[in-house]
Design a protein around this motif. Sequence first.
Motif, PDB file in Angstrom:
ATOM      1  N   ARG A 159       0.822  -1.207   0.000  1.00 51.66           N
ATOM      2  CA  ARG A 159       0.000   0.000   0.000  1.00 51.66           C
ATOM      3  C   ARG A 159       0.858   1.260   0.000  1.00 51.66           C
ATOM      4  O   ARG A 159       0.395   2.327  -0.390  1.00 51.66           O
ATOM      5  CB  ARG A 159      -0.952  -0.007   1.194  1.00 51.66           C
ATOM      6  CG  ARG A 159      -1.959  -1.137   1.109  1.00 51.66           C
ATOM      7  CD  ARG A 159      -3.126  -0.954   2.064  1.00 51.66           C
ATOM      8  NE  ARG A 159      -4.120  -2.009   1.835  1.00 51.66           N
ATOM      9  CZ  ARG A 159      -5.064  -1.939   0.924  1.00 51.66           C
ATOM     10  NH1 ARG A 159      -5.170  -0.839   0.164  1.00 51.66           N
ATOM     11  NH2 ARG A 159      -5.931  -2.904   0.757  1.00 51.66           N
ATOM     12  N   ALA A 160       2.100   1.130   0.422  1.00 47.86           N
ATOM     13  CA  ALA A 160       2.989   2.289   0.439  1.00 47.86           C
ATOM     14  C   ALA A 160       3.252   2.830  -0.960  1.00 47.86           C
ATOM     15  O   ALA A 160       3.670   3.986  -1.117  1.00 47.86           O
ATOM     16  CB  ALA A 160       4.315   1.923   1.107  1.00 47.86           C
ATOM     17  N   TYR A 161       3.007   2.030  -1.994  1.00 43.18           N
ATOM     18  CA  TYR A 161       3.180   2.535  -3.356  1.00 43.18           C
ATOM     19  C   TYR A 161       2.218   3.691  -3.625  1.00 43.18           C
ATOM     20  O   TYR A 161       2.518   4.595  -4.408  1.00 43.18           O
ATOM     21  CB  TYR A 161       2.967   1.414  -4.378  1.00 43.18           C
ATOM     22  CG  TYR A 161       4.223   0.643  -4.695  1.00 43.18           C
ATOM     23  CD1 TYR A 161       5.208   1.183  -5.510  1.00 43.18           C
ATOM     24  CD2 TYR A 161       4.428  -0.627  -4.165  1.00 43.18           C
ATOM     25  CE1 TYR A 161       6.359   0.473  -5.799  1.00 43.18           C
ATOM     26  CE2 TYR A 161       5.580  -1.343  -4.448  1.00 43.18           C
ATOM     27  CZ  TYR A 161       6.542  -0.787  -5.264  1.00 43.18           C
ATOM     28  OH  TYR A 161       7.693  -1.482  -5.540  1.00 43.18           O
ATOM     29  N   GLY A 162       1.057   3.663  -3.011  1.00 42.40           N
ATOM     30  CA  GLY A 162       0.131   4.788  -3.153  1.00 42.40           C
ATOM     31  C   GLY A 162       0.702   6.049  -2.539  1.00 42.40           C
ATOM     32  O   GLY A 162       0.584   7.143  -3.109  1.00 42.40           O
ATOM     33  N   ASP A 163       1.347   5.917  -1.378  1.00 43.43           N
ATOM     34  CA  ASP A 163       1.998   7.071  -0.747  1.00 43.43           C
ATOM     35  C   ASP A 163       3.131   7.597  -1.624  1.00 43.43           C
ATOM     36  O   ASP A 163       3.348   8.809  -1.718  1.00 43.43           O
ATOM     37  CB  ASP A 163       2.546   6.682   0.634  1.00 43.43           C
ATOM     38  CG  ASP A 163       1.448   6.293   1.606  1.00 43.43           C
ATOM     39  OD1 ASP A 163       0.342   6.871   1.500  1.00 43.43           O
ATOM     40  OD2 ASP A 163       1.694   5.423   2.452  1.00 43.43           O
ATOM     41  N   LEU A 164       3.855   6.668  -2.257  1.00 48.04           N
ATOM     42  CA  LEU A 164       4.952   7.078  -3.131  1.00 48.04           C
ATOM     43  C   LEU A 164       4.421   7.845  -4.338  1.00 48.04           C
ATOM     44  O   LEU A 164       4.997   8.863  -4.750  1.00 48.04           O
ATOM     45  CB  LEU A 164       5.744   5.846  -3.581  1.00 48.04           C
ATOM     46  CG  LEU A 164       6.996   6.086  -4.421  1.00 48.04           C
ATOM     47  CD1 LEU A 164       7.995   6.950  -3.675  1.00 48.04           C
ATOM     48  CD2 LEU A 164       7.636   4.749  -4.808  1.00 48.04           C
ATOM     49  N   ALA A 165       3.313   7.372  -4.909  1.00 49.92           N
ATOM     50  CA  ALA A 165       2.721   8.070  -6.044  1.00 49.92           C
ATOM     51  C   ALA A 165       2.228   9.461  -5.632  1.00 49.92           C
ATOM     52  O   ALA A 165       2.393  10.437  -6.370  1.00 49.92           O
ATOM     53  CB  ALA A 165       1.566   7.244  -6.619  1.00 49.92           C
ATOM     54  N   ALA A 166       1.627   9.550  -4.449  1.00 49.58           N
ATOM     55  CA  ALA A 166       1.144  10.850  -3.968  1.00 49.58           C
ATOM     56  C   ALA A 166       2.306  11.815  -3.738  1.00 49.58           C
ATOM     57  O   ALA A 166       2.221  13.009  -4.063  1.00 49.58           O
ATOM     58  CB  ALA A 166       0.352  10.658  -2.680  1.00 49.58           C
ATOM     59  N   LEU A 167       3.406  11.303  -3.190  1.00 51.16           N
ATOM     60  CA  LEU A 167       4.574  12.150  -2.959  1.00 51.16           C
ATOM     61  C   LEU A 167       5.144  12.652  -4.275  1.00 51.16           C
ATOM     62  O   LEU A 167       5.533  13.832  -4.398  1.00 51.16           O
ATOM     63  CB  LEU A 167       5.632  11.362  -2.184  1.00 51.16           C
ATOM     64  CG  LEU A 167       6.919  12.103  -1.825  1.00 51.16           C
ATOM     65  CD1 LEU A 167       6.612  13.270  -0.893  1.00 51.16           C
ATOM     66  CD2 LEU A 167       7.922  11.157  -1.172  1.00 51.16           C
ATOM     67  N   ALA A 168       5.202  11.780  -5.278  1.00 54.20           N
ATOM     68  CA  ALA A 168       5.692  12.195  -6.594  1.00 54.20           C
ATOM     69  C   ALA A 168       4.800  13.287  -7.169  1.00 54.20           C
ATOM     70  O   ALA A 168       5.282  14.233  -7.810  1.00 54.20           O
ATOM     71  CB  ALA A 168       5.754  10.995  -7.535  1.00 54.20           C
ATOM     72  N   GLY A 169       3.499  13.163  -6.930  1.00 56.11           N
ATOM     73  CA  GLY A 169       2.579  14.185  -7.421  1.00 56.11           C
ATOM     74  C   GLY A 169       2.833  15.549  -6.794  1.00 56.11           C
ATOM     75  O   GLY A 169       2.687  16.584  -7.459  1.00 56.11           O
ATOM     76  N   GLU A 170       3.233  15.561  -5.529  1.00 54.40           N
ATOM     77  CA  GLU A 170       3.548  16.822  -4.851  1.00 54.40           C
ATOM     78  C   GLU A 170       4.710  17.548  -5.524  1.00 54.40           C
ATOM     79  O   GLU A 170       4.732  18.777  -5.594  1.00 54.40           O
ATOM     80  CB  GLU A 170       3.913  16.568  -3.385  1.00 54.40           C
ATOM     81  CG  GLU A 170       2.768  16.125  -2.497  1.00 54.40           C
ATOM     82  CD  GLU A 170       3.241  15.929  -1.073  1.00 54.40           C
ATOM     83  OE1 GLU A 170       4.198  16.634  -0.665  1.00 54.40           O
ATOM     84  OE2 GLU A 170       2.671  15.080  -0.363  1.00 54.40           O
ATOM     85  N   PHE A 171       5.681  16.788  -5.999  1.00 47.18           N
ATOM     86  CA  PHE A 171       6.913  17.373  -6.522  1.00 47.18           C
ATOM     87  C   PHE A 171       6.936  17.462  -8.044  1.00 47.18           C
ATOM     88  O   PHE A 171       7.915  17.937  -8.617  1.00 47.18           O
ATOM     89  CB  PHE A 171       8.123  16.555  -6.044  1.00 47.18           C
ATOM     90  CG  PHE A 171       8.510  16.827  -4.619  1.00 47.18           C
ATOM     91  CD1 PHE A 171       9.548  17.701  -4.323  1.00 47.18           C
ATOM     92  CD2 PHE A 171       7.839  16.221  -3.569  1.00 47.18           C
ATOM     93  CE1 PHE A 171       9.909  17.953  -3.013  1.00 47.18           C
ATOM     94  CE2 PHE A 171       8.187  16.470  -2.257  1.00 47.18           C
ATOM     95  CZ  PHE A 171       9.225  17.344  -1.969  1.00 47.18           C
ATOM     96  N   ARG A 172       5.891  16.995  -8.692  1.00 48.06           N
ATOM     97  CA  ARG A 172       5.914  16.930 -10.152  1.00 48.06           C
ATOM     98  C   ARG A 172       6.137  18.308 -10.771  1.00 48.06           C
ATOM     99  O   ARG A 172       6.911  18.470 -11.720  1.00 48.06           O
ATOM    100  CB  ARG A 172       4.609  16.331 -10.659  1.00 48.06           C
ATOM    101  CG  ARG A 172       4.584  16.062 -12.150  1.00 48.06           C
ATOM    102  CD  ARG A 172       3.431  15.134 -12.515  1.00 48.06           C
ATOM    103  NE  ARG A 172       3.403  14.874 -13.944  1.00 48.06           N
ATOM    104  CZ  ARG A 172       2.608  15.491 -14.805  1.00 48.06           C
ATOM    105  NH1 ARG A 172       1.755  16.417 -14.367  1.00 48.06           N
ATOM    106  NH2 ARG A 172       2.632  15.202 -16.083  1.00 48.06           N
ATOM    107  N   GLY A 173       5.472  19.310 -10.228  1.00 48.26           N
ATOM    108  CA  GLY A 173       5.636  20.652 -10.779  1.00 48.26           C
ATOM    109  C   GLY A 173       7.041  21.191 -10.610  1.00 48.26           C
ATOM    110  O   GLY A 173       7.607  21.791 -11.534  1.00 48.26           O
ATOM    111  N   GLN A 174       7.637  20.967  -9.430  1.00 46.02           N
ATOM    112  CA  GLN A 174       9.005  21.435  -9.200  1.00 46.02           C
ATOM    113  C   GLN A 174       9.993  20.756 -10.139  1.00 46.02           C
ATOM    114  O   GLN A 174      10.915  21.397 -10.645  1.00 46.02           O
ATOM    115  CB  GLN A 174       9.418  21.152  -7.752  1.00 46.02           C
ATOM    116  CG  GLN A 174       8.671  21.945  -6.702  1.00 46.02           C
ATOM    117  CD  GLN A 174       9.254  21.705  -5.321  1.00 46.02           C
ATOM    118  OE1 GLN A 174      10.467  21.806  -5.120  1.00 46.02           O
ATOM    119  NE2 GLN A 174       8.385  21.378  -4.368  1.00 46.02           N
ATOM    120  N   VAL A 175       9.798  19.460 -10.337  1.00 47.62           N
ATOM    121  CA  VAL A 175      10.703  18.717 -11.220  1.00 47.62           C
ATOM    122  C   VAL A 175      10.608  19.250 -12.648  1.00 47.62           C
ATOM    123  O   VAL A 175      11.620  19.427 -13.336  1.00 47.62           O
ATOM    124  CB  VAL A 175      10.380  17.206 -11.173  1.00 47.62           C
ATOM    125  CG1 VAL A 175      11.180  16.441 -12.226  1.00 47.62           C
ATOM    126  CG2 VAL A 175      10.673  16.648  -9.794  1.00 47.62           C
TER     127      VAL A 175
END
Length: 475
Positions: A159-175
């Motif tokens: 289930r932690a993969y969902g947290d990882l996807a959410a975290l990536a979404g937070e930083f997508r704009g900065q990247v």
Amino acid sequence: MTVNDDSFQRPATYPIALRLAGRCVLVAGGGRVAARRIARLRHAGAQVRVIAPEIDDRLREDLVQGGIEWLCRRVEPADVAGVALCFAATDDPQVNAELAAAARAQGVPVQRADDAEDSDFLVPALVDRGPLQITVSSDAAAPSLTRRLRGHLETLVPRAYGDLAALAGEFRGQVRQRLPRSARPAFWSRVFDGPVAEHVFAGHLAQARSELQAALEQENPETGLGTGEVYLVGSGPGDPDLLTFRALRLMQRADVVLHDSLISPAILDLVSPEAERIHVGKRAARHTLPQGDINSLMVELAQAGKRVLRLKGGDPFVFGRGGEEIAELAEAGLPFQIVPGITAANGCAAYAGIPLTHRDHAQSVIFVTGHLKAGELKLSWPELAKPGQTLVFFMGRKNLAIICQRLIEHGLPADWPAAMVIDGTTARQRLIAATLADLPERVAADTSTGAALLIVGEVVRLHAKLGWFQPSGED
């Protein structure tokens, strides 16, 4: 019978993911099937309109929470007007057919719970991990199979993969702002395969967020390269099936692999095929690279932005010089991970049917190096030559005669049980069980040349009854 690929029917559906937040979706019917559809629609943020004379008790609970409109009556074809999707899930096939026809006439996609062929779309089996969703469909050919596969995926995808996807979404704009398009895939690969992901899997979301921010700031906007990392991984005693899941995951993500001589080809085959492989093994006096050079090479490769896998036999911290290797990494300020492996002592003893401890025979176990240092085997022989314990000598084959002689000199009887396990846990495994007095001669007569482990103690006698592994002798 051989089945050609052409004999399989090509799927007649195109998999897509619809955004339904705030849009009206009609569900005709209020039973169990309708309840399942409604639960997923509400999760997607849809405004659900349910039309049915009666509804499932679970839906009544949802009514209280909001997000569902219930019209307590029979559904009519005119009810499809103005909706984004239509689910025909009544228990009357004729009503479902009429509703499907009315929906198509108005350009509304419809799904019939009772007839996949008369549906514009199918509802796949879903593994829900928050923003990460994995769907499985058989194009309505084998619904039971898709549910079975979904069950397998539920166990394989934490289930932690969902947290990882959410975290990536937070930083997508900065990247996107900091890195050019060509550098982004490599950056995200390092994020998903590196310490950021490991922190997420361990439940340390704040650390993962901080690590990701630091990684982005360190990334070179021109080249997309940041600081690398070293994975110190124990591969176990030889059988690939004894690798840990984490070891296998890191083996698949490495850019460079530094491996020992004792790593079997079967284990090396599990390393990413794109990774560069460098043999740095040591056997007795034959050193491919001195230890100091191995340490320096790891530092050099990590500083160049590489993900370095240091693959060692057994466990890195049990006579594996793992402590020496990470000390230099820590001094250089480089990130590293340590993945323990099953030690040769545990693995070989288990496969030989020799319990290292036993309530009646051995209340303790001692791991000892049988390797000479400065030309002498300096060990606490009086402490080792005691009953009620098991001794495990790593790298003891060359000095076997000396070890057996010293143990007898310091109090153990000459007929004390001892065994040499050669190529333990593999198909080539050889077990030579004897006594301290005659084991050296029997081992010397054996032509096996593989890695060997010496076990001394009364537990050796148990192998005759407990030996379960019958190797074939072929890899």
